[in-house]
Each structure stands twice: as C-alpha cells, then as structure tokens.
Design an enzyme around this catalytic site. Structure first.
Site, PDB file in Angstrom:
ATOM      1  N   HIS A 193      41.464  16.249   5.102  1.00  0.00           N
ATOM      2  CA  HIS A 193      40.563  15.109   5.297  1.00  0.00           C
ATOM      3  C   HIS A 193      40.787  14.055   4.205  1.00  0.00           C
ATOM      4  O   HIS A 193      40.102  14.049   3.178  1.00  0.00           O
ATOM      5  CB  HIS A 193      39.106  15.585   5.270  1.00  0.00           C
ATOM      6  CG  HIS A 193      38.726  16.421   6.444  1.00  0.00           C
ATOM      7  ND1 HIS A 193      38.195  15.887   7.601  1.00  0.00           N
ATOM      8  CD2 HIS A 193      38.815  17.753   6.655  1.00  0.00           C
ATOM      9  CE1 HIS A 193      37.968  16.854   8.470  1.00  0.00           C
ATOM     10  NE2 HIS A 193      38.339  17.994   7.923  1.00  0.00           N
TER      11      HIS A 193
ATOM     12  N   GLU B   4      40.957  28.186  19.405  1.00  0.00           N
ATOM     13  CA  GLU B   4      39.555  27.821  19.236  1.00  0.00           C
ATOM     14  C   GLU B   4      38.922  27.518  20.595  1.00  0.00           C
ATOM     15  O   GLU B   4      37.743  27.796  20.818  1.00  0.00           O
ATOM     16  CB  GLU B   4      39.424  26.593  18.329  1.00  0.00           C
ATOM     17  CG  GLU B   4      37.983  26.149  18.114  1.00  0.00           C
ATOM     18  CD  GLU B   4      37.855  24.918  17.245  1.00  0.00           C
ATOM     19  OE1 GLU B   4      36.700  24.513  16.982  1.00  0.00           O
ATOM     20  OE2 GLU B   4      38.878  24.343  16.829  1.00  0.00           O
TER      21      GLU B   4
ATOM     22  N   GLU C 283      39.933  11.070   4.131  1.00  0.00           N
ATOM     23  CA  GLU C 283      38.807  10.131   3.997  1.00  0.00           C
ATOM     24  C   GLU C 283      37.910  10.470   2.813  1.00  0.00           C
ATOM     25  O   GLU C 283      37.166   9.606   2.326  1.00  0.00           O
ATOM     26  CB  GLU C 283      37.982  10.086   5.290  1.00  0.00           C
ATOM     27  CG  GLU C 283      37.217  11.349   5.635  1.00  0.00           C
ATOM     28  CD  GLU C 283      37.987  12.336   6.498  1.00  0.00           C
ATOM     29  OE1 GLU C 283      37.362  13.189   7.160  1.00  0.00           O
ATOM     30  OE2 GLU C 283      39.230  12.271   6.481  1.00  0.00           O
TER      31      GLU C 283
ATOM     32  N   ARG D 298      16.718  -5.642  -1.144  1.00  0.00           N
ATOM     33  CA  ARG D 298      16.600  -6.153   0.218  1.00  0.00           C
ATOM     34  C   ARG D 298      17.743  -5.643   1.095  1.00  0.00           C
ATOM     35  O   ARG D 298      18.843  -5.360   0.605  1.00  0.00           O
ATOM     36  CB  ARG D 298      16.631  -7.674   0.180  1.00  0.00           C
ATOM     37  CG  ARG D 298      15.990  -8.331   1.398  1.00  0.00           C
ATOM     38  CD  ARG D 298      16.075  -9.847   1.357  1.00  0.00           C
ATOM     39  NE  ARG D 298      16.217 -10.374   0.020  1.00  0.00           N
ATOM     40  CZ  ARG D 298      16.794 -11.550  -0.234  1.00  0.00           C
ATOM     41  NH1 ARG D 298      17.300 -12.275   0.737  1.00  0.00           N
ATOM     42  NH2 ARG D 298      16.874 -11.993  -1.467  1.00  0.00           N
ATOM     43  N   ASP D 299      17.498  -5.534   2.400  1.00  0.00           N
ATOM     44  CA  ASP D 299      18.552  -5.159   3.332  1.00  0.00           C
ATOM     45  C   ASP D 299      19.709  -6.145   3.197  1.00  0.00           C
ATOM     46  O   ASP D 299      19.496  -7.364   3.256  1.00  0.00           O
ATOM     47  CB  ASP D 299      18.039  -5.177   4.776  1.00  0.00           C
ATOM     48  CG  ASP D 299      17.006  -4.088   5.030  1.00  0.00           C
ATOM     49  OD1 ASP D 299      16.797  -3.255   4.135  1.00  0.00           O
ATOM     50  OD2 ASP D 299      16.414  -4.083   6.126  1.00  0.00           O
TER      51      ASP D 299
ATOM     52  N   LYS E 142       0.810  -1.227   0.000  1.00  0.00           N
ATOM     53  CA  LYS E 142       0.000   0.000   0.000  1.00  0.00           C
ATOM     54  C   LYS E 142       0.847   1.282   0.000  1.00  0.00           C
ATOM     55  O   LYS E 142       0.530   2.231  -0.730  1.00  0.00           O
ATOM     56  CB  LYS E 142      -0.948   0.003   1.199  1.00  0.00           C
ATOM     57  CG  LYS E 142      -2.286  -0.666   0.931  1.00  0.00           C
ATOM     58  CD  LYS E 142      -3.155   0.221   0.006  1.00  0.00           C
ATOM     59  CE  LYS E 142      -4.549  -0.394  -0.172  1.00  0.00           C
ATOM     60  NZ  LYS E 142      -4.573  -1.412  -1.231  1.00  0.00           N
TER      61      LYS E 142
ATOM     62  N   CYS F 291      42.609  16.339  10.841  1.00  0.00           N
ATOM     63  CA  CYS F 291      42.191  17.712  11.121  1.00  0.00           C
ATOM     64  C   CYS F 291      42.311  18.014  12.617  1.00  0.00           C
ATOM     65  O   CYS F 291      43.411  18.198  13.125  1.00  0.00           O
ATOM     66  CB  CYS F 291      40.786  17.953  10.579  1.00  0.00           C
ATOM     67  SG  CYS F 291      40.377  19.706  10.387  1.00  0.00           S
ATOM     68  N   LEU F 292      41.217  18.019  13.356  1.00  0.00           N
ATOM     69  CA  LEU F 292      41.317  18.241  14.794  1.00  0.00           C
ATOM     70  C   LEU F 292      42.175  17.161  15.448  1.00  0.00           C
ATOM     71  O   LEU F 292      42.859  17.417  16.438  1.00  0.00           O
ATOM     72  CB  LEU F 292      39.920  18.254  15.428  1.00  0.00           C
ATOM     73  CG  LEU F 292      39.865  18.491  16.937  1.00  0.00           C
ATOM     74  CD1 LEU F 292      40.461  19.837  17.310  1.00  0.00           C
ATOM     75  CD2 LEU F 292      38.441  18.374  17.459  1.00  0.00           C
ATOM     76  N   GLY F 293      42.180  15.961  14.873  1.00  0.00           N
ATOM     77  CA  GLY F 293      43.024  14.883  15.392  1.00  0.00           C
ATOM     78  C   GLY F 293      44.497  15.224  15.326  1.00  0.00           C
ATOM     79  O   GLY F 293      45.288  14.823  16.187  1.00  0.00           O
TER      80      GLY F 293
ATOM     81  N   GLY G  27      36.471  17.655  14.064  1.00  0.00           N
ATOM     82  CA  GLY G  27      35.328  18.113  14.841  1.00  0.00           C
ATOM     83  C   GLY G  27      35.480  19.586  15.160  1.00  0.00           C
ATOM     84  O   GLY G  27      36.513  20.199  14.869  1.00  0.00           O
TER      85      GLY G  27
ATOM     86  N   LYS H 295       1.521  -7.790  -8.008  1.00  0.00           N
ATOM     87  CA  LYS H 295       0.614  -6.789  -7.440  1.00  0.00           C
ATOM     88  C   LYS H 295       1.156  -5.378  -7.647  1.00  0.00           C
ATOM     89  O   LYS H 295       0.432  -4.469  -8.059  1.00  0.00           O
ATOM     90  CB  LYS H 295       0.415  -7.080  -5.947  1.00  0.00           C
ATOM     91  CG  LYS H 295      -0.698  -6.270  -5.294  1.00  0.00           C
ATOM     92  CD  LYS H 295      -0.920  -6.743  -3.860  1.00  0.00           C
ATOM     93  CE  LYS H 295      -2.070  -5.986  -3.207  1.00  0.00           C
ATOM     94  NZ  LYS H 295      -2.281  -6.430  -1.812  1.00  0.00           N
TER      95      LYS H 295
END
Length: 508
Positions: free
Chosen positions: A457, A355, A459, A190-191, A140, A331-333, A304, A174
């Site tokens: 970054h 900061e 990543e 499907r998951d 539905k 970065c912040l790391g 962050g 259907k």
C-alpha cells in the site's frame, strides 16, 4: 474493520492497524508513527487484566483509579521519556462526557497535576453551530462541553471552534467569558473552501502556533511556510487537470480510500495538476463498461476484501490494458490485474484467487503458506513494512530510482509463483519481489505505457511535498495519455529517488 463503519484502516510501519486519523498525523507532521502512538480502551483493559493475572498488584483491588489511569499515563510518558521529545501531542477522541472516554480524561487530569500545569496545554476542539433560521452562531454547546470538562477537573486553555461562519468579536468575547478562556485563545477553525491543506495556514493566521509555544514557554523561530504555500497554490489553482477513475467497492464512503485520494492530490500537485476523480462502483461494471471509463486518463483500483465487486474490477483492469490507459493497482488491484491477464492473455480458464474460489482451477492468487492455519483474524495478516527488491531494467526501477525499497503491507493472499514463467512469456513481468525472491511485490506489463500493480500500500507513505513515486509516475503517465490519447510510448520523465529515510522524523 468494516470500511463502511470505520473508514480506512491505516497501517503503520510496525504493522499496527489504526484509525485513519493516524494517516492525517503522518501526512501533516512527516513523523513515522508506530503502535506506541495509538492507544485504545481494549489495549488499556487488556494490560490491566494481564498485570492482575501475573500478580503485579499483589492482590490489591483492581480499580479504574489508579490502575487503568496509570496505564494511560505510562503510555504518554513512554514516548517522551524514551525518545526525548520536546512536545507530545495527545488526542482524546470522542465527546466530552462519553462513558468510554472518562478514564482517559481522568488520566489527563492526573497527568497535568504530576507534570505541572506549566508543562501542559489543554486544548478543547468544540463545535459552534450556525442556526440558519436564526442566522446566528450558538455558543451553548461549547459552554456545556466546557462545563462537563470542568466537572471532571479539566479547564481548557485554548478553544478551537469548528464553525461554518466566521466568529465575530461578540461571539469570541462570550466564549471567553463563559468558558474562562483568554479571548486570544478562542481560535476560529472555519470550514475550508477547497482542501484540508488550507488548515495550517488558517490556524497560523489565528495565532494558534505562537499561542501554544508561549503557553509551553518554548522559544521557537518564525515558521517558514513557503513550501507549504507553494504546495497549496498548486492544489487550489493547478495549471492542468486530469481525470482519474477509481474503481472500488466502498465508493459511497469518502473515508474508505482517504489515503489514496490524498496521495493522488500530492502527486498531481507535484505536476501542477488538479484531479477530477471519477468514482466508479465496481459492481456497476458487472454487465459491462458501458462508457463508464470513457475519457478517463487513468484507472486506479484500490485494495479490498471479499468477493463483492471483484469481477467488475477485473473488467476495469482489462479495459485499461486493452486501451493502453495508465493503470495503478494497489493490493487487490494488483491481484485482479493478475487474474485478468491470466484469463484473457494466457488463456488460463478458471484463473482466480482462492480468496474468492477455494477450488479455483488455476489459483494464480493463493493464500500465503503461513496463513493457512490462521483462525483468529485480528492482526494476523502480513502487516507492516517489508523490503522489496526491484529488478534492473524495469519501469519500477526507473520510477523508484532504486533497486530496493521499504513499503507497508496488509494482505493474506499472494501471487502464485508457479505461474511466473507462463505469464512472463506473455509480457506479465514481476518487477519487484521479497529479498529471497519467494513473493511477488510489484508487477508491470511490457508494451504498455504504465501498467503497474503492487502487493503493498504505497498510499500510506505519500506526503504533501513528498509524493510517492508510484503515484507520481502514474499521474505523469496520465498527463501524457490525456495530451495524446493514442500514445503507446513510455511515460517520459519519472519520479526521482524518494526522500532518504534519515530525513524523516522517526518515532517508536
């Protein structure tokens, strides 16, 4: 953007700050996207208002149709006309019938009319929920969303059905009948059991790729999925396992560090290794490590903003340094590792970032000069791709196999070069800088197996079969550490040079 509300903010090559979905697109297609690949309602309405103010409409009444919809159509054509692509994939986010999305759906209706229905495939992603009490799938919601699209003038040709359970023949028939879609165009999504990287193979098995090509009258060869299958096998059934601690402040939300988790997966798969992620809330470390980082093979601290959790991250960086645990700071790391080293090795009491403490006695991290007068926060950071010059003879040079790389940035604060010599004497090396040498981009520690921090970054550039060198080197070092926890040596074979840029598919 608040990560708790939006998840990760993904940065593109040209500095556009976008939704994390753009990260999925880059990882799965190996395309390099730009701000032209992302369109929001705000951008559309701003464009219309500016045109009206310039007099482009010559005093006409400005309306959603045609003025707003024209801007949306122009952006789609802009990509295809200027870059001569065979296919442009356009996602209309949200839910069918949402008031925010109506101008976009109307624009697509017009676009199909103008481009010709034979040149457009309309795919509708829909939920087919499983009702546990009734032990059945319900169609539905899909019938209603398709009915809503038909009211707008859009008839889906393909249904991609998100579902927990397999779609049986009866359900497919259907959906086909009530939604006026060919039965072979009812695609089960499907998951997946283990990883999102199973999806391309699942959709291929459903015949989606061939169906779309047929609908667009494209003659294409059979896809070669050999490398993808090999990558997937290494992700699902790795020969080794390694435990990595991610110390962050948005740990409760999985999507906040999405690209980092994916980059670790890519790098680990390249070593036929699986990852056991240990997610550590930085605030829980304020009173001490207390075994929270015990038995981990590596520590990663992501980026962050804001002061919350910073002191916990500093403690984690110190733990990794003192116990010779491989460390990757992003970065912040990188900044917290700098603060920690300045305080505990160089003896700079009061070392901090401006900061977190505007009046820091030893501001080893400080605001960029060009950021000092910034009042409007939106899109005003150092953003996008910038070159990094890597010092010869460093671990970073071995990792990259190059003396210059391009990486994506998103930050306001930098390492204060006034402290460079003082910290270098103690073993804190700046191994990468901006081409003019004014900004620190990469740092590493002497006498440590793998302690690397970067202001950018990495990543955002990792791909399933092209892991980023910093992540790959990190995983290799973690494997050495896990095999021999007392190791003090370098990390062995490191990453080969990155894939040359010409091999990437560039977009605007």
């Amino acid at each position: 953007m608040n990560p708790f509300q939006h998840g990760e903010v993904y940065v593109l090559n040209d500095g556009a700050e976008t939704d994390l979905d753009l990260g999925h697109y880059e990882r799965f297609t190996n395309c390099v996207l730009s701000r032209h690949n992302n369109l929001t309602s705000g951008q559309v309405y701003e464009s219309v208002i500016l045109k009206e103010r310039r007099g482009d409409y010559l005093g006409k009444t400005v309306q959603v149709i045609p003025h707003v919809t024209d801007v949306i159509k122009e952006r789609i054509r802009e990509l295809s006309d200027e870059n001569k692509y065979d296919v442009v994939i356009t996602e209309i986010g949200g839910t069918a019938g949402d008031i925010e999305g109506l101008p976009f759906l109307e624009a697509i209706r017009q676009f199909i009319l103008e481009a010709g229905p034979q040149n457009v495939v309309n795919i509708h992603v829909t939920l087919v929920p499983y009702i546990k009490a009734a032990a059945e799938l319900k169609t539905k919601p899909t019938q209603q969303s398709v009915a809503k699209l038909r009211e707008i003038g859009l008839q889906p040709q393909v249904l991609i059905c998100r579902t927990e359970k397999p779609l049986d023949r009866e359900v497919r028939q259907k959906l086909s009948m009530f939604c006026s879609v060919s039965e072979k165009a009812v695609i089960e999504a499907r998951d997946v059991e283990r990883t999102v990287y199973e999806y391309p193979l699942m959709l291929h098995a459903e015949g989606l790729d061939q169906l779309v090509c047929d609908l667009l009258h494209l003659k294409t060869p059979e896809p070669d999925l050999t490398n993808w299958r090999k990558f997937l096998e290494r992700v699902i059934s790795p020969k080794k396992q390694v435990t990595i601690a991610v110390v962050g402040k948005y740990i409760d939300l999985q999507d906040a560090y999405k690209s980092i988790y994916e980059s670790l997966t890519h790098a680990a798969a390249s070593q036929d290794c699986g990852i056991n992620l240990k997610l550590v809330d930085a605030e829980t470390l304020l009173d001490g490590i207390d075994g929270k980082l015990k038995d981990v093979a590596g520590v990663l601290i992501p980026g962050g903003f804001g002061e919350r959790g910073v002191e916990g991250k500093i403690k984690a960086a110190r733990f990794a340094r003192e116990h010779k645990i491989p460390y990757l700071g992003l970065c912040l790391g990188m900044q917290v590792a700098t603060i920690e080293f300045a305080r505990n090795v160089c003896g700079l009491e009061g070392a901090n970032s401006t900061e977190f403490d505007k009046d820091a006695k030893e501001p080893v991290i400080s605001l960029l000069e060009e950021q000092r007068g910034v009042r409007n926060k939106g899109a005003s950071m150092r953003l996008g791709t910038w070159p990094t010059k890597i010092a010869t003879g460093t671990l970073a040079e071995k990792i990259y196999g190059s003396n210059e790389v391009l990486e994506r940035h998103r930050h306001r604060y930098e390492f204060n070069m006034k402290y460079r010599d003082r910290m270098s004497e103690k073993g804190f090396m700046i191994s990468g800088t901006s081409p003019d040498g004014a900004l620190a981009e990469l740092v590493e520690l002497r006498d440590h197996p793998y302690f690397v921090g970067c202001q950018y970054h990495p990543e955002f550039q990792s791909k399933p079969n092209k892991p980023h060198p910093l992540f790959k080197g990190f995983i290799q070092a973690c494997l050495v550490r896990q095999a021999n926890p007392e190791t003090r040596a370098a990390t062995g074979p490191l990453s080969p040079p990155r894939v040359p840029d010409p091999e990437l598919v560039l977009q605007r």
